[in-house]
Design a protein around this motif. Structure first.
Motif, mmCIF file in Angstrom:
data_model
loop_
_atom_site.group_PDB
_atom_site.id
_atom_site.type_symbol
_atom_site.label_atom_id
_atom_site.label_comp_id
_atom_site.label_asym_id
_atom_site.label_seq_id
_atom_site.Cartn_x
_atom_site.Cartn_y
_atom_site.Cartn_z
ATOM 1 N N PHE A 557 -38.328 -9.147 -4.597
ATOM 2 C CA PHE A 557 -38.498 -9.842 -3.642
ATOM 3 C C PHE A 557 -38.251 -9.510 -2.320
ATOM 4 N N TYR A 558 -37.651 -8.279 -2.089
ATOM 5 C CA TYR A 558 -37.299 -8.006 -0.630
ATOM 6 C C TYR A 558 -38.188 -6.609 -0.464
ATOM 7 N N THR A 559 -38.381 -5.783 -1.513
ATOM 8 C CA THR A 559 -39.160 -4.448 -1.345
ATOM 9 C C THR A 559 -40.108 -4.239 -2.503
ATOM 10 N N ARG A 560 -41.379 -4.064 -2.108
ATOM 11 C CA ARG A 560 -42.412 -3.897 -3.057
ATOM 12 C C ARG A 560 -42.557 -2.358 -3.540
ATOM 13 N N TYR A 561 -42.085 -1.711 -2.255
ATOM 14 C CA TYR A 561 -42.394 -0.197 -2.296
ATOM 15 C C TYR A 561 -41.007 0.525 -2.162
ATOM 16 N N PRO A 562 -39.972 0.454 -3.066
ATOM 17 C CA PRO A 562 -38.733 1.054 -2.890
ATOM 18 C C PRO A 562 -38.912 2.624 -3.018
ATOM 19 N N SER A 563 -38.234 3.230 -2.308
ATOM 20 C CA SER A 563 -38.115 4.675 -2.525
ATOM 21 C C SER A 563 -37.340 4.998 -3.603
ATOM 22 N N PHE A 591 -44.615 -4.302 -11.292
ATOM 23 C CA PHE A 591 -44.350 -5.525 -10.583
ATOM 24 C C PHE A 591 -45.480 -5.697 -9.623
ATOM 25 N N ARG A 592 -45.860 -4.707 -8.823
ATOM 26 C CA ARG A 592 -46.911 -4.841 -7.794
ATOM 27 C C ARG A 592 -48.114 -5.105 -8.456
ATOM 28 N N GLU A 593 -48.398 -4.436 -9.515
ATOM 29 C CA GLU A 593 -49.652 -4.872 -10.216
ATOM 30 C C GLU A 593 -49.583 -6.294 -10.864
ATOM 31 N N PHE A 594 -48.737 -7.062 -11.123
ATOM 32 C CA PHE A 594 -48.756 -8.294 -11.523
ATOM 33 C C PHE A 594 -49.000 -9.015 -10.241
ATOM 34 N N TYR A 595 -48.332 -8.633 -9.100
ATOM 35 C CA TYR A 595 -48.273 -9.381 -8.120
ATOM 36 C C TYR A 595 -49.491 -9.397 -7.319
ATOM 37 N N SER A 669 -62.188 0.783 -4.100
ATOM 38 C CA SER A 669 -60.852 1.169 -3.856
ATOM 39 C C SER A 669 -60.575 0.342 -2.642
ATOM 40 N N TRP A 670 -61.350 -1.119 -2.800
ATOM 41 C CA TRP A 670 -61.053 -2.130 -1.496
ATOM 42 C C TRP A 670 -59.399 -2.583 -1.558
ATOM 43 N N LYS A 671 -58.853 -2.631 -2.458
ATOM 44 C CA LYS A 671 -57.476 -3.051 -2.598
ATOM 45 C C LYS A 671 -56.651 -1.946 -1.612
ATOM 46 N N LYS A 672 -57.097 -0.936 -1.688
ATOM 47 C CA LYS A 672 -56.067 0.260 -0.857
ATOM 48 C C LYS A 672 -55.651 -0.119 0.400
ATOM 49 N N ALA A 673 -56.696 -0.814 1.149
ATOM 50 C CA ALA A 673 -56.411 -1.180 2.609
ATOM 51 C C ALA A 673 -55.246 -2.397 2.506
ATOM 52 N N ILE A 674 -55.387 -3.338 1.408
ATOM 53 C CA ILE A 674 -54.345 -4.422 1.259
ATOM 54 C C ILE A 674 -53.023 -3.703 0.919
ATOM 55 N N TYR A 675 -52.942 -2.676 0.193
ATOM 56 C CA TYR A 675 -51.867 -2.143 -0.180
ATOM 57 C C TYR A 675 -51.064 -1.423 0.918
ATOM 58 N N LYS A 676 -51.937 -0.979 1.877
ATOM 59 C CA LYS A 676 -51.416 -0.308 3.121
ATOM 60 C C LYS A 676 -50.648 -1.386 3.909
ATOM 61 N N VAL A 677 -51.301 -2.710 4.081
ATOM 62 C CA VAL A 677 -50.661 -3.517 4.783
ATOM 63 C C VAL A 677 -49.350 -3.984 4.118
ATOM 64 N N ILE A 678 -49.455 -4.354 2.816
ATOM 65 C CA ILE A 678 -48.445 -4.803 2.249
ATOM 66 C C ILE A 678 -47.265 -3.982 2.075
ATOM 67 N N CYS A 679 -47.406 -2.803 2.263
ATOM 68 C CA CYS A 679 -46.210 -1.629 1.867
ATOM 69 C C CYS A 679 -45.481 -1.612 2.993
ATOM 70 N N LYS A 680 -46.016 -2.105 4.283
ATOM 71 C CA LYS A 680 -45.366 -2.381 5.445
ATOM 72 C C LYS A 680 -44.331 -3.460 5.700
ATOM 73 N N LEU A 681 -44.599 -4.350 4.842
ATOM 74 C CA LEU A 681 -43.859 -5.449 4.935
ATOM 75 C C LEU A 681 -42.487 -5.729 3.949
ATOM 76 N N ASP A 682 -42.197 -4.475 3.590
ATOM 77 C CA ASP A 682 -41.012 -4.371 2.774
ATOM 78 C C ASP A 682 -39.607 -4.667 3.784
ATOM 79 N N SER A 683 -38.866 -5.402 3.368
ATOM 80 C CA SER A 683 -37.441 -5.615 4.041
ATOM 81 C C SER A 683 -36.398 -4.848 3.232
#
Length: 695
Positions: A557-563, A591-595, A669-683
DNA sequence: ACGTGGCCTG
DNA sequence: CAGGCCACGT
């Protein structure tokens, strides 16, 4: 019959064993000598015995010498018999049938009779005459002598028995005993009463000094004991009872030792044993108290150390609470943050080694005093909606045209049935409410002795989750060991402290994150040993448990791309290796996949539904999308999903909607752009997830 | 080469 | 959710 022989045989006690056949010849005496070795040596060294050895030449030794004679005495006895008899006869029993005896004395013996010896003999015999007090002694002649001999024999036997008894005494006592006995051989006649008396006095003195010594020791013990009492009189009642008991017993011993000096010769040994027992008891008492104090100190030190490290870790990473977190934090949590900060100060100010029970209490008070001072400040900070992570792209226009069940200032997120407990929560709980409270079953997360694990740098502490309980158990009060490797502090007889650890494995599955973190390795080796002797059941998670999965889902819920570093940080109870790390990463990938699948699905649905404006699409807690996601990541629905997640979900949905609307999905690879955006939204993940979790 | 992420499959 | 595979970046 030479005078050199006595000396020879005198030393034979040790030499004879090795080389001499005389041992066989002198069997009765010699065997005894072997057993009475210390005695013999003492007799040799004793002034009294020296005197006796001189005197003995002028006396008749007892035939019954084997009863008590030391080696030298025995030898003397054997060698001096004739001369002694003759000398005595010649002086005391002039009219005896063996009056000519002096002539019968060996030339050596005669020669040995120096003038001063003779003078001495005369003097002694004179004294004896007085002491014997029998005016008829001369008249009775032989009978008198035999009587004396018989009496001396009895005395000798007595002395031997005493000697036997005294052999069990400590050495310094043996010394005096030996001195006493060693002179006995010479007491063949009544003339020895003088020396006896003399020696009796000496003995008395010795015994007195011994008594003083013992008393002194006793006082020392009691002094130290009471001192310790004063120092740690936090538990006056219990220890007080023990002290009373001790005082009584020692007192009684003391008195009894005072009473009957004359008769207590044979009781000294028992007396000393009793005293030693008392001393031992005191020593044991001290030891157990030391153990107790050591454990307390080490635990306190470790705990404060842990808190220090937590904050050091946090501050070094520039970690701060996210706005949501601040807003959502329940008052309890705010208190805890204030408390933690305070604890950091306090722990640094406090000398760890000096932290004791009192220190704990005072600190816990500080917690609450300071928390009041800090919480308003925290509150204001929390109200400022500062987002440190990459700001939300200027898509904010998309956001809320929709009414939300929760205001922007979101209601506190919390677990429905339990607020996640912080380390400090547990600490505070422990400190404030006392050990009688429990946190529910806490898993035992054992300290790993293996420090080679890669996470040891990042996670310098390992968790020892324990349920601490204080019992009123006394010394020797053994707590029953709990099942499944439950941990008790029994066996150590630590009063007042009992720690139980993780009762059931199932509990570990349910809440492996709520734990009292203790830097096991910050403990001294002694305390580590202590821990093991406490049979603390420790158990670092080798693999990921369902609880970890649940936690990971909530973290999503907080981080989609945890290191991987974040993962390691937030799963401190997991022994990380390549496999575990990739497994955790895989989890988040899934999780991301499902998301994203859900996002794509709902975006397409929206398009199908005829939504023409992306602004008409929103994600609320009522929406189907949210329910699907919540069902997946928060199945039990016991976690209040942060609003930020709703925002991110809405943004993601918009991204998908726009991409699909723009028919970008034709690109593989159209989703990749979306991933790029979303990965920045981690809190940032709330710190609660680091060490604790829901119950 | 290795770590990571995504996709597909079961 | 895990495993396999592939692609990409370092």
């Amino acid at each position: 019959m030479n005078l050199s022989l006595p000396d020879q045989s005198m030393h034979s006690s040790s030499e004879g064993c090795i080389e001499d056949d005389k041992a066989d010849v002198m069997l009765p005496c010699f065997h005894r000598n072997m057993y009475d070795e210390p005695l013999a040596s003492y007799s040799n060294g004793s002034i009294i015995s020296q005197l006796l050895r001189k005197t003995i030449h002028s006396k008749r030794a007892l035939d019954e010498s084997p009863f008590y004679l030391s080696s030298s005495a025995a030898a003397d006895c054997g060698q001096e018999d004739q001369s002694s008899v003759s000398s005595k006869d010649s002086t005391v029993e002039a009219a005896s049938p063996s009056g000519h005896a002096p002539t019968g004395a060996s030339p050596e013996g005669e020669h040995a009779m120096s003038d001063h010896l003779q003078a001495k003999r005369a003097r002694v015999e004179n004294i004896i005459r007085v002491m014997v007090g029998s005016p008829n002694s001369r008249q009775h002649g032989e009978s008198e002598r035999s009587e004396n001999e018989a009496r001396d024999t009895r005395e000798a036997r007595e002395a031997y028995r005493e000697n036997k008894r005294k052999q069990r005494l400590p050495q310094h006592q043996e010394h005096s005993a030996a001195a006493q006995v060693s002179r006995k051989p010479g007491s063949s006649s009544s003339d020895n009463c003088n020396t006896k008396d003399e020696e009796c006095h000496k003995l008395k003195e010795q015994l007195h000094s011994m008594q003083r010594l013992l008393r002194h020791l006793q006082e020392k013990f009691l002094q130290v004991y009471h001192q310790e009492e004063a120092e740690y009189d936090r538990d006056e009642t219990e220890v007080g009872v023990e002290r009373d008991i001790l005082g009584e017993s020692t007192e009684s011993h003391y008195i009894s030792a005072e009473d009957d000096f004359e008769r207590k010769n044979n009781r000294v040994a028992a007396e000393c044993k009793d005293r030693i027992k008392v001393a031992d008891y005191l020593v044991q008492q001290r030891e157990s108290q030391n153990l107790q104090e050591t454990l307390k100190q080490e635990l306190t030190r470790a705990v404060s150390d842990c808190v220090d490290r937590v904050f050091k870790n946090v501050s070094s990473k520039g970690f701060d609470l996210s706005p949501q977190q601040r807003i959502c934090s329940s008052p309890e949590m705010q208190i805890s943050t204030g408390a933690e900060r305070k604890s950091q100060q306090a722990s640094s100010a406090l000398d760890h080694s000096q932290a004791e029970g009192v220190g704990i209490k005072s600190r816990s008070l500080e917690y609450y005093e300071s928390s009041e001072a800090h919480s308003p400040q925290d509150q204001t900070e929390a109200l400022s909606l500062v987002v440190r992570k990459p700001a939300v792209p200027p898509m904010s226009s998309v956001t809320p045209t929709v009414k939300r069940p929760y205001p922007v200032h979101q209601a506190p997120f919390q677990f429905s049935y339990s607020t996640p407990l912080h380390d400090s929560h547990i600490l505070e709980h422990l400190l404030k409410y006392g050990p009688h409270s429990n946190f529910g079953g806490l898993p035992c997360l054992p300290p790993s002795m293996d420090r080679t694990s890669p996470d040891s740098v990042d996670l310098p502490w390992e968790t020892i989750a324990m349920r601490s309980k204080v019992t009123s158990s006394h010394l020797g009060h053994h707590a029953r060991p709990s099942s499944l490797g439950g941990v008790t502090v029994d066996n150590l007889c630590l009063p007042h402290v009992k720690i139980e650890c993780g009762e059931l494995q199932g509990m570990a599955d349910r809440n492996p994150y709520m734990s009292l973190n203790i830097s096991f390795h910050s403990l001294t080796a002694d305390s580590q040993l202590l821990f093991f002797s406490l049979n603390i059941n420790v158990n670092i998670q080798e693999g990921l448990t369902p609880s970890h999965l649940k936690k990971a889902k909530l973290m999503f819920f907080y981080t989609r791309y945890p290191s991987s570093n974040v993962l390691k940080t937030f799963f401190p109870d997991v022994k990380f290796n390549r496999c575990i790390t990739s497994q955790l990463i895989k989890w988040f990938s899934n999780f991301r996949e499902f998301y994203y699948i859900q996002m794509e699905k709902f975006a397409r649905q929206a398009i199908v539904d005829g939504v023409t404006d992306v602004k008409d699409i929103s994600v609320s807690r009522d929406s189907e999308l949210f329910r699907a996601l919540n069902m997946h990541y928060n199945k039990a629905n016991d976690f209040h999903v942060p609003d930020r997640f709703l925002e991110v979900a809405e943004i993601t949905l918009h991204e998908f909607y726009n991409a699909i609307s723009a028919t970008k999905d034709s690109d593989p690879s159209w989703k990749k752009a979306i991933y790029k955006v979303i990965c920045k939204l981690d809190s940032d993940v709330p710190e609660e997830f680091k060490t604790s979790s829901y119950l």
